[in-house]
Design a protein around this motif. Structure first.
Motif, PDB file in Angstrom:
ATOM      1  N   GLY A 150       1.034  -1.111   0.053  1.00  0.00           N
ATOM      2  CA  GLY A 150      -0.093  -0.317   0.385  1.00  0.00           C
ATOM      3  C   GLY A 150       1.204   1.323   0.369  1.00  0.00           C
ATOM      4  O   GLY A 150       0.877   2.608   0.713  1.00  0.00           O
ATOM      5  N   THR A 151       1.893   1.286  -0.593  1.00  0.00           N
ATOM      6  CA  THR A 151       3.195   2.035  -0.769  1.00  0.00           C
ATOM      7  C   THR A 151       2.243   3.578  -1.621  1.00  0.00           C
ATOM      8  O   THR A 151       3.235   4.764  -0.848  1.00  0.00           O
ATOM      9  N   GLY A 152       1.070   3.889  -1.986  1.00  0.00           N
ATOM     10  CA  GLY A 152       0.524   5.008  -2.423  1.00  0.00           C
ATOM     11  C   GLY A 152       1.430   6.265  -3.362  1.00  0.00           C
ATOM     12  O   GLY A 152       2.394   5.094  -4.632  1.00  0.00           O
ATOM     13  N   LEU A 169       4.320  -2.339  -3.799  1.00  0.00           N
ATOM     14  CA  LEU A 169       3.027  -2.607  -3.826  1.00  0.00           C
ATOM     15  C   LEU A 169       2.314  -1.863  -3.948  1.00  0.00           C
ATOM     16  O   LEU A 169       1.753  -1.416  -2.574  1.00  0.00           O
ATOM     17  N   ASP A 170       1.174  -1.619  -5.000  1.00  0.00           N
ATOM     18  CA  ASP A 170      -0.236  -0.900  -4.453  1.00  0.00           C
ATOM     19  C   ASP A 170      -1.316  -1.213  -5.090  1.00  0.00           C
ATOM     20  O   ASP A 170      -0.919  -1.788  -6.788  1.00  0.00           O
ATOM     21  N   SER A 171      -2.610  -1.380  -5.058  1.00  0.00           N
ATOM     22  CA  SER A 171      -3.741  -1.432  -6.277  1.00  0.00           C
ATOM     23  C   SER A 171      -4.364  -0.395  -7.055  1.00  0.00           C
ATOM     24  O   SER A 171      -4.654  -1.118  -7.774  1.00  0.00           O
ATOM     25  N   THR A 172      -3.144   0.688  -6.552  1.00  0.00           N
ATOM     26  CA  THR A 172      -3.926   1.308  -7.827  1.00  0.00           C
ATOM     27  C   THR A 172      -2.869   2.185  -8.928  1.00  0.00           C
ATOM     28  O   THR A 172      -1.692   2.471  -8.739  1.00  0.00           O
ATOM     29  N   LYS A 182      -0.457   4.991  -9.144  1.00  0.00           N
ATOM     30  CA  LYS A 182       0.166   5.611  -8.269  1.00  0.00           C
ATOM     31  C   LYS A 182       1.583   4.475  -8.572  1.00  0.00           C
ATOM     32  O   LYS A 182       2.373   5.133  -8.058  1.00  0.00           O
ATOM     33  N   ALA A 240      -1.049  -4.573  -7.787  1.00  0.00           N
ATOM     34  CA  ALA A 240      -1.475  -6.069  -7.639  1.00  0.00           C
ATOM     35  C   ALA A 240      -2.190  -5.501  -5.861  1.00  0.00           C
ATOM     36  O   ALA A 240      -2.066  -4.424  -5.306  1.00  0.00           O
ATOM     37  N   ALA A 292      -2.665  -7.127  -2.183  1.00  0.00           N
ATOM     38  CA  ALA A 292      -1.886  -7.673  -1.316  1.00  0.00           C
ATOM     39  C   ALA A 292      -1.953  -9.183  -0.813  1.00  0.00           C
ATOM     40  O   ALA A 292      -1.548  -9.677  -1.252  1.00  0.00           O
ATOM     41  N   GLU A 293      -3.629  -9.325  -0.687  1.00  0.00           N
ATOM     42  CA  GLU A 293      -4.021 -10.154  -0.868  1.00  0.00           C
ATOM     43  C   GLU A 293      -3.645 -11.205  -1.633  1.00  0.00           C
ATOM     44  O   GLU A 293      -3.574 -12.457  -1.521  1.00  0.00           O
ATOM     45  N   VAL A 325      -2.175   2.068   6.375  1.00  0.00           N
ATOM     46  CA  VAL A 325      -2.589   1.090   5.205  1.00  0.00           C
ATOM     47  C   VAL A 325      -3.271  -0.053   6.071  1.00  0.00           C
ATOM     48  O   VAL A 325      -3.324  -0.668   6.984  1.00  0.00           O
ATOM     49  N   ASN A 326      -4.661   0.313   6.649  1.00  0.00           N
ATOM     50  CA  ASN A 326      -6.002  -1.227   7.259  1.00  0.00           C
ATOM     51  C   ASN A 326      -5.132  -0.750   8.659  1.00  0.00           C
ATOM     52  O   ASN A 326      -4.696  -0.054   9.134  1.00  0.00           O
ATOM     53  N   CYS A 362      -2.327  -8.540   5.634  1.00  0.00           N
ATOM     54  CA  CYS A 362      -2.216  -8.671   3.747  1.00  0.00           C
ATOM     55  C   CYS A 362      -0.487  -8.640   4.372  1.00  0.00           C
ATOM     56  O   CYS A 362       0.123  -8.148   3.220  1.00  0.00           O
TER      57      CYS A 362
HETATM   58  N1  SAM Z   1       1.668   3.968   2.493  1.00  0.00           N
HETATM   59  C1  SAM Z   1       1.354   5.752   1.782  1.00  0.00           C
HETATM   60  C2  SAM Z   1       1.503   6.703   2.584  1.00  0.00           C
HETATM   61  O1  SAM Z   1       1.703   6.603   3.747  1.00  0.00           O
HETATM   62  O2  SAM Z   1       1.277   7.711   2.107  1.00  0.00           O
HETATM   63  C3  SAM Z   1      -0.240   5.647   0.959  1.00  0.00           C
HETATM   64  C4  SAM Z   1      -0.883   5.403   2.150  1.00  0.00           C
HETATM   65  S1  SAM Z   1      -2.860   5.278   1.675  1.00  0.00           S
HETATM   66  C5  SAM Z   1      -3.522   6.168   2.586  1.00  0.00           C
HETATM   67  C6  SAM Z   1      -3.276   3.698   1.496  1.00  0.00           C
HETATM   68  C7  SAM Z   1      -2.800   2.963   0.329  1.00  0.00           C
HETATM   69  O3  SAM Z   1      -2.839   1.531   0.378  1.00  0.00           O
HETATM   70  C8  SAM Z   1      -3.620   3.617  -1.324  1.00  0.00           C
HETATM   71  O4  SAM Z   1      -2.245   3.897  -2.466  1.00  0.00           O
HETATM   72  C9  SAM Z   1      -3.839   2.235  -1.588  1.00  0.00           C
HETATM   73  O5  SAM Z   1      -3.950   1.560  -2.696  1.00  0.00           O
HETATM   74  C10 SAM Z   1      -2.942   0.664  -1.072  1.00  0.00           C
HETATM   75  N2  SAM Z   1      -3.622  -0.379  -0.423  1.00  0.00           N
HETATM   76  C11 SAM Z   1      -5.085  -0.368   0.546  1.00  0.00           C
HETATM   77  N3  SAM Z   1      -5.379  -1.754   0.406  1.00  0.00           N
HETATM   78  C12 SAM Z   1      -4.640  -2.334  -0.475  1.00  0.00           C
HETATM   79  C13 SAM Z   1      -4.464  -4.041  -1.013  1.00  0.00           C
HETATM   80  N4  SAM Z   1      -5.519  -4.844   0.372  1.00  0.00           N
HETATM   81  N5  SAM Z   1      -3.479  -4.125  -1.619  1.00  0.00           N
HETATM   82  C14 SAM Z   1      -2.867  -3.021  -2.218  1.00  0.00           C
HETATM   83  N6  SAM Z   1      -2.890  -1.724  -1.567  1.00  0.00           N
HETATM   84  C15 SAM Z   1      -3.768  -1.709  -1.073  1.00  0.00           C
END
Ligand code: SAM
Length: 227
Positions: free
Chosen positions: A66-68, A88-91, A94, A115, A117-118, A138-139, A147
Motif C-alpha cells: 500500500g505504498t501509495g 506494491l499498490d492496488s491503484t 500510483k 496488485a 496485497a491479498e 494501510v488498514n 495483508c
Molecule cells: N503508504 C502510503 C503513505 O503512507 O503515504 C499510502 C497510504 S494510502 C492512505 C493507502 C494506500 O494503500 C493506497 O494507495 C491504496 O491504494 C493502498 N491499498 C489499500 N489496500 C490495499 C491492498 N489490499 N492491496 C494493495 N494496496 C492497498
C-alpha cells in the motif's frame, strides 16, 4: 538532519522526488502535503524512522504494501541503495507514478507490483519471500496482518507505521498475528522534530508458517478481520 547523513546525489534525488510529487499532484491525488519542507518532514523523515531497523539490511528484500506515492519505500530505496525494494499498490496510476520516479531518479534497486496485497500473498512469486514488509497508513492492524505476514519470510519482520491507536490496534490483532505465524516483537515510539504527536512502529516477527488458507480473497480481510 537529512543533509548530514546523505550524499549530494541522494539529496538531489530527494529534491527530484519532491518536484515529481508536486507536478503529478496537480493531476492526481498523491498527497495532501504540498510544502517542500513539510514533505521532507512528514513523508521523507517519517519514512526514514525505519532506518534504525534496516541499517544492516544489506541486499535484503523489502516490500512496501500500500505504498501509495511511495512511502515509506522510496525514501528507504534512495537512502539504502543496496536494499532491494518492491513497492506494491492496488491503484494503477500510483504505480505509474513510482515507475516514473524510478526512471527519473535512476533507482535500480526498486520494482513495482500492481496488485492487491491479498492476491500477491497467494502468489508464490511473492509469498514468504520478503525479509521486511512495511506499511504506512494501510488498514487497521488485524486486516493489515493478513495483508503482510503471508508475504514475509520466516525470520523476517513486518514493520507497521501507526499513530496514536497503535497499542489498541495491536491488542486487537493478537489472534491474527498468532494465526498467521507472527509474534509481536515490540512497539517503538518515534518522534519527528517539531511534531507533538508521537508515531509508533509496530514490529511483528514472522516465526512460523502462514496456513495456506491465508490470505483470504481480496476484500475479505477488511470485511471480516481475523479475531
Ligand atoms: N503508504 C502510503 C503513505 O503512507 O503515504 C499510502 C497510504 S494510502 C492512505 C493507502 C494506500 O494503500 C493506497 O494507495 C491504496 O491504494 C493502498 N491499498 C489499500 N489496500 C490495499 C491492498 N489490499 N492491496 C494493495 N494496496 C492497498
Amino acid at each position: 538532519m537529512l543533509s548530514r547523513e546523505l550524499s549530494a546525489s541522494q539529496l538531489a534525488q530527494f529534491e527530484q522526488l519532491t518536484g515529481l510529487l508536486l507536478d503529478w499532484n496537480t493531476r492526481m491525488n498523491l498527497t495532501g502535503i504540498t510544502e517542500p519542507a513539510e514533505i521532507a518532514l512528514k513523508h521523507y523523515l517519517d519514512s526514514l524512522t525505519l532506518l534504525n531497523y534496516l541499517a544492516q539490511a544489506g541486499r535484503k528484500r523489502l516490500l512496501d504494501v500500500g505504498t501509495g506515492a511511495g512511502f515509506p519505500g522510496l525514501p528507504l530505496a534512495i537512502t539504502l541503495p543496496l536494499l532491494r525494494v518492491t513497492l506494491l499498490d492496488s491503484t494503477a496510476k500510483k504505480v505509474r507514478f513510482i515507475d516514473e520516479v524510478g526512471r527519473a531518479l535512476a533507482l535500480d534497486n526498486i520494482r513495482t507490483v500492481h496488485a492487491r496485497a491479498e492476491d500477491a500473498g497467494r502468489d508464490d512469486a511473492h509469498r514468504g519471500t520478503y525479509d521486511f514488509v512495511t506499511a504506512r497508513a494501510v488498514n487497521r492492524m488485524p486486516t493489515l496482518m493478513e495483508c503482510t505476514l503471508p508475504l514475509t519470510k520466516r525470520g523476517g519482520m513486518v514493520i507497521a507505521m501507526k499513530g496514536a491507536s497503535a497499542h489498541e490496534e495491536t491488542r486487537a490483532a493478537a489472534k491474527a498475528i498468532s494465526t498467521l505465524g507472527g509474534e509481536l516483537a515490540g512497539i517503538d515510539e518515534v518522534r519527528l522534530p517539531g511534531l507533538e504527536n508521537p508515531r509508533f512502529l509496530v514490529m511483528v516477527r514472522k516465526v512460523g508458517k502462514t496456513p495456506r488458507r491465508y490470505p483470504r480473497q481480496a476484500g475479505i480481510p477488511s470485511r471480516d478481520p481475523i479475531g
